[in-house]
Scaffold this active site. Structure first.
Site: not given
Length: 263
Positions: A146, A162
């Site tokens: 990401s 995350y």
């Protein structure tokens, strides 16, 4: 349709929805056979197999389990007679575990978020490398990470576990790719920004975030990404066209990393 993936046998981890499902369909259109792994119901698995025709089989399983990826690769070998590539998409937000700003983050939330986004990826990559080494054939591994791993957005996307897990993928990919390059095993990554998937429903349904995305991801009218936006790159990395490419991360982000974004 050009057959970029003619006779390729590919395992897609996290392929029953979103980015992985879109890729599996595209891989088949380009001539590949696929084994799709993911969560869901037996009825969903049957629907996906029908969608893929005789070129795809579906196995329900959790990528965090030690045996899931190796079982999927064995299924690929048994069903299609070989194994050429792994596309690891599985992962997701740790919000439901309690991921968030560091001062509120619990050890349990940290560990569960890392299990979902990093440990599962390590296990699938490990299983793929072992299979490639046993075959002596080389092969391609592609991982989804990401942009939040290196381009944070504190106003709306504050999940520090995350971000740390996704950032770790960059180092993992380079280190592993370096070690196995002489075996012709290629390891690369894709780093998307906000994409319309089940994981992104919270953000996609928030009017403020949608307005932010219009300036943070300004390409094509300032829209959210679509799973299909990653398919072309995935085909490249799974195909022989990428035979001289390893240890790389490609951002497919609508301009996220080069745009300020107006909060």
């Amino acid at each position: 349709m050009n057959s970029w993936l003619e006779k390729k046998r590919i395992v897609v981890i996290g392929g029953t929805a979103g980015i992985g499902l879109s890729a599996a369909r595209t891989f088949v259109q380009h001539g590949a056979s696929v084994v799709v792994i993911g969560l869901g119901e037996e009825s969903t698995a049957g629907e996906i197999e029908s969608m893929l025709g005789g070129a795809g089989v579906v196995m329900l399983g959790d990528a965090r389990e030690t045996s899931t990826a190796s079982t999927a690769i064995s299924l690929c070998l048994d069903t299609f007679g070989g194994f050429d590539g792994l596309y690891h998409v599985a992962g997701g937000s740790g919000r439901r575990f309690g991921d968030g700003p560091l001062h509120t983050l619990t050890k349990e939330a940290w560990e569960k978020t890392f299990d979902l986004n990093l440990t599962a990826l390590m296990l699938s990559n490990q299983a793929a490398v072992r299979a490639f080494l046993e075959q002596g054939s080389g092969g391609s591994i592609l991982n989804v990470t990401s942009v939040l791993g290196y381009s944070p957005s504190p106003a709306y996307f504050t999940t520090h576990a995350y971000a740390a897990a996704k950032s770790a993928v960059f180092g993992f990919v380079k280190s592993v790719a370096s070690y196995y390059a002489s075996y012709n095993i290629r390891i690369n990554a894709l780093a998307p920004a906000l994409v319309e998937t089940p994981m992104s429903q919270r953000a996609a349904g928030d009017d403020q975030i949608r307005r932010f995305i219009e300036t943070k991801q300004p390409l094509d009218g300032g829209r959210l990404g679509r799973p299909a936006d990653l398919d072309g790159a995935a085909v490249y990395f799974m195909s022989d066209a990428s035979n001289y490419t390893t240890g790389q991360t490609l951002s497919i982000d609508g301009g996220w990393t080069i745009s300020d974004g107006q909060v």
